[in-house]
Design a protein around this motif. Structure first.
Motif, PDB file in Angstrom:
ATOM      1  N   LEU A   1       0.798  -1.280  -0.046  1.00  0.00           N
ATOM      2  CA  LEU A   1      -0.019  -0.022   0.083  1.00  0.00           C
ATOM      3  C   LEU A   1       0.837   1.250  -0.004  1.00  0.00           C
ATOM      4  O   LEU A   1       0.699   2.063  -0.655  1.00  0.00           O
ATOM      5  N   ALA A   2       1.781   1.245   1.011  1.00  0.00           N
ATOM      6  CA  ALA A   2       2.893   2.569   0.799  1.00  0.00           C
ATOM      7  C   ALA A   2       3.425   2.667  -0.437  1.00  0.00           C
ATOM      8  O   ALA A   2       3.295   3.985  -0.921  1.00  0.00           O
ATOM      9  N   ILE A   3       3.882   1.691  -1.022  1.00  0.00           N
ATOM     10  CA  ILE A   3       4.753   2.123  -2.216  1.00  0.00           C
ATOM     11  C   ILE A   3       3.902   2.425  -3.317  1.00  0.00           C
ATOM     12  O   ILE A   3       4.140   3.273  -4.287  1.00  0.00           O
ATOM     13  N   ARG A   4       2.586   1.938  -3.383  1.00  0.00           N
ATOM     14  CA  ARG A   4       1.625   2.043  -4.502  1.00  0.00           C
ATOM     15  C   ARG A   4       1.088   3.455  -4.124  1.00  0.00           C
ATOM     16  O   ARG A   4       1.003   4.454  -5.197  1.00  0.00           O
ATOM     17  N   CYS A   5       0.820   4.107  -3.159  1.00  0.00           N
ATOM     18  CA  CYS A   5       0.482   5.323  -2.601  1.00  0.00           C
ATOM     19  C   CYS A   5       1.556   6.496  -3.142  1.00  0.00           C
ATOM     20  O   CYS A   5       1.151   7.377  -3.692  1.00  0.00           O
ATOM     21  N   VAL A   6       2.791   6.148  -2.685  1.00  0.00           N
ATOM     22  CA  VAL A   6       3.743   7.186  -2.960  1.00  0.00           C
ATOM     23  C   VAL A   6       3.927   6.973  -4.487  1.00  0.00           C
ATOM     24  O   VAL A   6       4.230   8.147  -5.104  1.00  0.00           O
ATOM     25  N   GLN A   7       3.910   6.013  -5.310  1.00  0.00           N
ATOM     26  CA  GLN A   7       4.193   5.823  -6.644  1.00  0.00           C
ATOM     27  C   GLN A   7       2.879   6.747  -7.298  1.00  0.00           C
ATOM     28  O   GLN A   7       3.352   7.516  -8.476  1.00  0.00           O
ATOM     29  N   MET A   8       1.797   6.472  -6.902  1.00  0.00           N
ATOM     30  CA  MET A   8       0.763   7.310  -7.598  1.00  0.00           C
ATOM     31  C   MET A   8       0.833   8.884  -7.162  1.00  0.00           C
ATOM     32  O   MET A   8       0.634   9.592  -8.125  1.00  0.00           O
ATOM     33  N   LEU A   9       1.455   9.283  -6.282  1.00  0.00           N
ATOM     34  CA  LEU A   9       1.532  10.621  -6.080  1.00  0.00           C
ATOM     35  C   LEU A   9       2.822  11.281  -6.888  1.00  0.00           C
ATOM     36  O   LEU A   9       2.711  12.241  -7.171  1.00  0.00           O
ATOM     37  N   GLU A  10       3.759  10.423  -6.766  1.00  0.00           N
ATOM     38  CA  GLU A  10       4.965  10.733  -7.651  1.00  0.00           C
ATOM     39  C   GLU A  10       4.549  11.008  -9.029  1.00  0.00           C
ATOM     40  O   GLU A  10       4.787  12.047  -9.596  1.00  0.00           O
ATOM     41  N   ASP A  11       3.880   9.892  -9.608  1.00  0.00           N
ATOM     42  CA  ASP A  11       3.306  10.102 -10.768  1.00  0.00           C
ATOM     43  C   ASP A  11       2.590  11.261 -11.242  1.00  0.00           C
ATOM     44  O   ASP A  11       2.734  12.155 -12.400  1.00  0.00           O
ATOM     45  N   ASP A  12       1.433  11.546 -10.461  1.00  0.00           N
ATOM     46  CA  ASP A  12       0.540  12.603 -10.508  1.00  0.00           C
ATOM     47  C   ASP A  12       1.600  14.023 -10.362  1.00  0.00           C
ATOM     48  O   ASP A  12       1.130  14.909 -11.217  1.00  0.00           O
ATOM     49  N   LEU A  13       2.266  14.074  -9.604  1.00  0.00           N
ATOM     50  CA  LEU A  13       2.897  15.333  -9.332  1.00  0.00           C
ATOM     51  C   LEU A  13       3.919  15.688 -10.364  1.00  0.00           C
ATOM     52  O   LEU A  13       3.920  16.902 -11.019  1.00  0.00           O
ATOM     53  N   LEU A  14       4.599  14.462 -10.933  1.00  0.00           N
ATOM     54  CA  LEU A  14       5.595  14.644 -12.048  1.00  0.00           C
ATOM     55  C   LEU A  14       4.714  15.117 -13.114  1.00  0.00           C
ATOM     56  O   LEU A  14       5.281  16.266 -14.070  1.00  0.00           O
ATOM     57  N   GLU A  15       3.600  14.916 -13.579  1.00  0.00           N
ATOM     58  CA  GLU A  15       2.703  15.012 -14.737  1.00  0.00           C
ATOM     59  C   GLU A  15       2.321  16.317 -14.560  1.00  0.00           C
ATOM     60  O   GLU A  15       2.393  17.257 -15.490  1.00  0.00           O
ATOM     61  N   ARG A  16       1.929  16.997 -13.567  1.00  0.00           N
ATOM     62  CA  ARG A  16       1.422  18.474 -13.288  1.00  0.00           C
ATOM     63  C   ARG A  16       2.584  19.307 -13.276  1.00  0.00           C
ATOM     64  O   ARG A  16       2.483  20.275 -14.197  1.00  0.00           O
ATOM     65  N   ILE A  17       3.774  19.006 -12.934  1.00  0.00           N
ATOM     66  CA  ILE A  17       4.953  19.871 -13.102  1.00  0.00           C
ATOM     67  C   ILE A  17       5.388  19.883 -14.447  1.00  0.00           C
ATOM     68  O   ILE A  17       5.703  20.889 -14.966  1.00  0.00           O
ATOM     69  N   ASP A  18       5.341  18.785 -15.163  1.00  0.00           N
ATOM     70  CA  ASP A  18       5.503  18.613 -16.737  1.00  0.00           C
ATOM     71  C   ASP A  18       4.744  19.628 -17.363  1.00  0.00           C
ATOM     72  O   ASP A  18       5.119  20.377 -18.201  1.00  0.00           O
ATOM     73  N   ALA A  19       3.410  19.411 -17.024  1.00  0.00           N
ATOM     74  CA  ALA A  19       2.443  20.318 -17.751  1.00  0.00           C
ATOM     75  C   ALA A  19       2.562  21.836 -17.621  1.00  0.00           C
ATOM     76  O   ALA A  19       2.515  22.629 -18.408  1.00  0.00           O
ATOM     77  N   ALA A  20       2.671  22.403 -16.400  1.00  0.00           N
ATOM     78  CA  ALA A  20       3.175  23.503 -15.988  1.00  0.00           C
ATOM     79  C   ALA A  20       4.277  24.191 -16.789  1.00  0.00           C
ATOM     80  O   ALA A  20       4.338  25.100 -17.307  1.00  0.00           O
ATOM     81  N   ALA A  21       5.233  23.067 -16.635  1.00  0.00           N
ATOM     82  CA  ALA A  21       6.650  23.520 -17.376  1.00  0.00           C
ATOM     83  C   ALA A  21       6.542  23.965 -18.971  1.00  0.00           C
ATOM     84  O   ALA A  21       6.911  24.748 -19.282  1.00  0.00           O
ATOM     85  N   GLN A  22       5.559  22.878 -19.600  1.00  0.00           N
ATOM     86  CA  GLN A  22       5.313  22.974 -20.772  1.00  0.00           C
ATOM     87  C   GLN A  22       4.583  24.487 -21.236  1.00  0.00           C
ATOM     88  O   GLN A  22       4.937  25.219 -21.926  1.00  0.00           O
ATOM     89  N   GLN A  23       3.418  24.681 -20.522  1.00  0.00           N
ATOM     90  CA  GLN A  23       2.817  25.729 -20.652  1.00  0.00           C
ATOM     91  C   GLN A  23       3.648  27.192 -20.416  1.00  0.00           C
ATOM     92  O   GLN A  23       3.731  28.221 -21.240  1.00  0.00           O
ATOM     93  N   ARG A  24       4.438  26.918 -19.359  1.00  0.00           N
ATOM     94  CA  ARG A  24       5.421  28.100 -19.081  1.00  0.00           C
ATOM     95  C   ARG A  24       6.230  28.499 -20.101  1.00  0.00           C
ATOM     96  O   ARG A  24       6.662  29.278 -20.472  1.00  0.00           O
ATOM     97  N   GLU A  25       6.977  27.237 -20.754  1.00  0.00           N
ATOM     98  CA  GLU A  25       8.005  27.277 -21.796  1.00  0.00           C
ATOM     99  C   GLU A  25       7.215  27.890 -22.903  1.00  0.00           C
ATOM    100  O   GLU A  25       7.646  28.831 -23.693  1.00  0.00           O
ATOM    101  N   GLN A  26       5.807  27.532 -23.402  1.00  0.00           N
ATOM    102  CA  GLN A  26       5.084  28.046 -24.581  1.00  0.00           C
ATOM    103  C   GLN A  26       4.742  29.565 -24.425  1.00  0.00           C
ATOM    104  O   GLN A  26       5.031  30.320 -25.367  1.00  0.00           O
ATOM    105  N   GLU A  27       4.443  30.094 -23.344  1.00  0.00           N
ATOM    106  CA  GLU A  27       3.953  31.259 -22.888  1.00  0.00           C
ATOM    107  C   GLU A  27       5.301  32.198 -22.678  1.00  0.00           C
ATOM    108  O   GLU A  27       5.180  33.519 -23.145  1.00  0.00           O
ATOM    109  N   THR A  28       6.259  31.789 -22.251  1.00  0.00           N
ATOM    110  CA  THR A  28       7.425  32.769 -22.014  1.00  0.00           C
ATOM    111  C   THR A  28       8.577  32.228 -22.651  1.00  0.00           C
ATOM    112  O   THR A  28       9.592  33.235 -22.804  1.00  0.00           O
TER     113      THR A  28
END
Length: 106
Positions: A12-39
C-alpha cells in the motif's frame, strides 16, 4: 497511532507514493510546458526531492531499499502519538528526475 500489522506486506505504501509521484511529475511537466510556450524560458531539469517520514524500526530499511537515504532521525518519548514506549522517526529523501514529454504515462 499504533502500527496495524494486517496492512503489512500489501504494498500500500509504495503504491500510494508511486501514484503521488506520477501525478506530481505530470502536473509539473504540464506547467513547465505551458510556461515554456508562454515565456520561451527553458524548463528546469533539476530533480525533485521526495521526502518520507517513517518509524525507524518498522520501515526505514524498506524505504532505503527503494532508493531513499536517511536525512535525519529523532527520538520521541513514550506518550507521543499514542505510543506506550520511546520510538525513533527517520526522515528519508530521494531525488526524482523530472519527466520528459515523451515519457509521460497514459
Amino acid at each position: 497511532m499504533p502500527f496495524d500489522d494486517s496492512l503489512k506486506g500489501k504494498g500500500l505504501a509504495i503504491r500510494c507514493v508511486q501514484m503521488l509521484e506520477d501525478d506530481l511529475l505530470e502536473r509539473i511537466d504540464a506547467a513547465a510546458q505551458q510556461r515554456e510556450q508562454e515565456t520561451g524560458m527553458p524548463r528546469d531539469t533539476s530533480p525533485l526531492t521526495f521526502w518520507v517520514r517513517t518509524r525507524t524500526d518498522l520501515t526505514e530499511a524498506y524505504w532505503k531499499r527503494r532508493g531513499y537515504e536517511v536525512l535525519s532521525c529523532k527520538w520521541f518519548p513514550a506518550g507521543s502519538w499514542e505510543y506506550d514506549h520511546d520510538f525513533q522517526i527517520s526522515v528519508l529523501t530521494k531525488p526524482v528526475p523530472l519527466l520528459s514529454r515523451n515519457s509521460i504515462k497514459n
